[in-house]
Design an enzyme around this catalytic site. Structure first.
Site, short mmCIF file in Angstrom:
data_model
loop_
_atom_site.label_atom_id
_atom_site.label_comp_id
_atom_site.label_asym_id
_atom_site.label_seq_id
_atom_site.Cartn_x
_atom_site.Cartn_y
_atom_site.Cartn_z
N ARG A 84 14.13 24.51 54.32
CA ARG A 84 13.33 24.48 53.10
C ARG A 84 13.74 23.26 52.28
O ARG A 84 14.91 23.10 51.94
CB ARG A 84 13.56 25.76 52.30
CG ARG A 84 12.89 25.74 50.96
CD ARG A 84 13.05 27.04 50.17
NE ARG A 84 12.39 26.89 48.89
CZ ARG A 84 12.99 27.03 47.70
NH1 ARG A 84 14.25 27.40 47.62
NH2 ARG A 84 12.31 26.84 46.59
N HIS A 128 9.76 21.59 42.70
CA HIS A 128 11.12 22.05 42.40
C HIS A 128 11.64 21.19 41.24
O HIS A 128 12.61 20.47 41.37
CB HIS A 128 12.01 21.96 43.65
CG HIS A 128 13.25 22.82 43.60
ND1 HIS A 128 13.59 23.68 44.61
CD2 HIS A 128 14.22 22.94 42.68
CE1 HIS A 128 14.73 24.29 44.32
NE2 HIS A 128 15.13 23.86 43.14
N GLU A 173 10.96 28.97 41.17
CA GLU A 173 11.55 29.57 39.97
C GLU A 173 10.87 29.17 38.67
O GLU A 173 11.47 28.52 37.80
CB GLU A 173 13.05 29.23 39.88
CG GLU A 173 13.85 29.68 41.08
CD GLU A 173 15.36 29.53 40.87
OE1 GLU A 173 15.77 28.88 39.90
OE2 GLU A 173 16.12 30.08 41.67
N ASN A 299 14.82 34.11 45.36
CA ASN A 299 16.12 33.47 45.18
C ASN A 299 17.01 34.48 44.49
O ASN A 299 16.72 34.92 43.37
CB ASN A 299 16.02 32.22 44.30
CG ASN A 299 15.29 31.08 45.00
OD1 ASN A 299 14.93 31.19 46.18
ND2 ASN A 299 15.09 29.99 44.30
N TYR A 301 21.03 35.35 43.35
CA TYR A 301 22.42 34.95 43.21
C TYR A 301 23.29 36.08 42.65
O TYR A 301 24.40 36.30 43.11
CB TYR A 301 22.55 33.71 42.33
CG TYR A 301 22.01 32.48 43.03
CD1 TYR A 301 22.79 31.77 43.93
CD2 TYR A 301 20.69 32.07 42.85
CE1 TYR A 301 22.29 30.67 44.61
CE2 TYR A 301 20.18 30.97 43.52
CZ TYR A 301 20.99 30.27 44.41
OH TYR A 301 20.49 29.20 45.10
N GLU A 357 16.59 31.34 48.73
CA GLU A 357 17.90 30.82 48.32
C GLU A 357 18.87 31.97 48.15
O GLU A 357 18.52 32.99 47.54
CB GLU A 357 17.84 30.10 46.95
CG GLU A 357 17.19 28.76 46.98
CD GLU A 357 17.15 28.09 45.60
OE1 GLU A 357 18.05 28.34 44.77
OE2 GLU A 357 16.21 27.32 45.38
C1 FCB Z 1 18.52 27.76 41.72
C2 FCB Z 1 17.78 26.47 41.99
C3 FCB Z 1 18.48 25.55 42.94
C4 FCB Z 1 19.98 25.55 42.74
C5 FCB Z 1 20.52 26.95 42.70
C6 FCB Z 1 22.01 27.05 42.54
O1 FCB Z 1 18.16 28.24 40.46
O2 FCB Z 1 16.50 26.74 42.51
O3 FCB Z 1 17.91 24.28 42.81
O4 FCB Z 1 20.30 24.81 41.62
O5 FCB Z 1 19.90 27.67 41.67
#
Ligand code: FCB
Length: 459
Positions: A84, A128, A173, A299, A301, A357
């Site tokens: 990607r 992006h 995002e 995405n 985290y 992500e």
């Molecule tokens: C996300 C972004 C990516 C990167 C990660 C850590 O929010 O899409 O570009 O910065 O976080």
């Protein structure tokens, strides 16, 4: 190898599951003045003193623009099935609209050919965060004309690459692009205020919806989706106030994007509280935004722990008192990833999901023999893959997983200090050094692929 690590290698995933890694144009390409590229809002923003740590910028980044062949070779060594990346709008249309810059398109043409030569499927993100500065000068995302400009740009790209790229991600995002860039001023273009954030968010969504039929028209094989950053909001306590604050926070971040895309409406509770700041929404906008998509990109985290501010009740995100944290200060909490995937399936039922992500920053150091040992990153990825595998077992149509990131890169306002890569980048020399997590992911993919072949051979 301990039995836990072995168990992770053997996790059951579907045979055609896409093993991938992700990057984004401004974070890796560099070559900002090359081959006719125009200025982006990040080029401009990085020049404002105090905005980016250490005064860093993306002028050189990972020099991927020149080293893309070496980087694709690394992907091949890793065994990736999908990659990607994002396309830099200012390379294609340096002024945002108007004359096309053929050299900009040529770069992505070469990149896509190189990927396909190595049997790696391209997953192209169309936006992006690197908006052409000229469009920002005319109002940026809070201005509705930017939507038309985006659709023209998408047409140029899809007409050129649509014969080879099948997977298209319209936006990355939109919550971050709108709130952090136009609401809080922490990302480019550095504007502030609820009104500009919400207008930007609406136009990013509208741009997505307008692009869906255009991509399908110019690329009949296309699979089209959008990538959202999603974090479950957990109340800090069982108090009524904290429960309400968590619900509010979920409405303003997660549901603000999911509901229009999948249900054609902004969530009523959040829309009511944000009413004074809402932009003009035209009659068909929500129908446009809810154009059917082929997949949702997620995405993930971390989760958010939300507490109600005394007196106002406003939600604030607080750091948990204990737990394990990455170098971003983000809590490692894979159970919320499972919870999120299940919720998406139950409440929104996307036809397919990709984790576009997932990954972690750690303070990686090169030891005396030149290696980088990052067992924490391996552990983070393993735990999140376990969550994915459980979600698939429980019925979530998850079709692929992309590690953020292939390379250490320019982490927005944190500059180069935060390292997310499977590959360490020594910025002064641009040397690439695969970390131990790279070797682990390579073995993991290899094991998954050979397991798949073994299963296919069983009559
Ligand atoms: C996300 C972004 C990516 C990167 C990660 C850590 O929010 O899409 O570009 O910065 O976080």
């Amino acid at each position: 190898m301990d039995s836990n690590a072995q168990r992770v290698l053997d996790l059951p995933f579907p045979p055609d599951f896409v093993w991938g890694a992700a990057t984004a144009s401004y974070q890796i390409e560099g070559a900002v003045h090359e081959d006719g590229r125009g200025e982006s809002i990040w080029d401009r923003f990085c020049r404002i003193p105090g905005k980016v740590r250490n005064g860093d910028n993306g002028d050189i980044a990972c020099d991927h623009y020149h080293r893309y062949k070496d980087d694709v070779a690394l992907m091949q060594t890793l065994g990736l099935r999908g990659y990607r990346f994002s396309i830099a709008w200012p390379r294609i249309l340096p002024k945002g609209r108007g004359p096309i810059n053929p050299k900009g398109l040529d770069f992505y043409d070469r990149l896509v050919d190189e990927l396909l030569k190595k049997d790696i499927q391209p997953y192209a993100t169309l936006y992006h965060w690197d908006l052409p500065q000229k469009l920002e000068d005319r109002g940026g995302w809070p201005h509705r004309d930017t939507v038309d400009a985006y659709v023209e740009y998408v047409e140029c790209v899809v007409r050129r690459l649509g014969d080879r790229v099948r997977h298209w991600i319209t936006q990355n995002e939109p919550w971050v692009a709108s709130w952090i860039g136009y609401g809080w001023g922490v990302h480019a273009p550095g504007r502030t205020g609820e009104k500009s954030a919400l207008a930007a968010a609406h136009h990013l969504l509208l741009a997505h919806g307008r692009a869906v039929p255009v991509i399908r028209r110019d690329c009949p094989e296309a699979r089209v989706g959008i990538t959202l950053n999603l974090s479950p909001a957990h109340p800090a306590s069982a108090s009524t106030e904290d429960l309400a604050a968590a619900r509010t926070s979920d409405g303003k971040s997660n549901r603000w994007f999911l509901d229009p895309i999948f249900r054609g409406a902004y969530p009523a509770d959040a829309a009511e509280s944000l009413a004074p700041y809402l932009p003009a929404i035209q009659a068909n906008d929500l129908r446009t935004i809810s154009a059917p998509i082929d997949f949702l990109g997620v995405n993930y985290y971390n989760r958010h722990i939300v507490r109600a501010t005394p007196q106002t009740g406003h939600p604030v995100i607080v750091r948990p008192e204990s737990g394990s944290f990455t170098n971003m200060g983000w809590e490692v909490y894979p159970d919320a990833f499972y919870e999120l995937l299940i919720r998406l399936q139950r409440e929104y039922a996307p036809p397919q999901l990709f984790v576009t992500e997932n990954g972690a920053a750690y303070d990686d150091v090169r030891i005396h023999d030149g290696r980088i040992l990052d067992p924490e990153r391996q552990d983070y990825l393993e735990q999140h893959l376990i969550a994915c595998s459980r979600a698939i077992r429980d019925g979530v149509p998850l079709a692929g997983y992309f590690v953020w990131s292939l390379l250490d890169n320019f982490e927005w306002h944190h500059g180069y200090q935060k390292r997310f890569g499977l590959v360490y980048v020594d910025y002064p020399t641009q040397e690439r050094v695969p970390k131990s997590s790279f070797d682990w992911y390579r073995r993991f993919i290899q094991r998954q692929v050979s397991e798949r072949q073994r299963r296919q051979q069983i009559p």
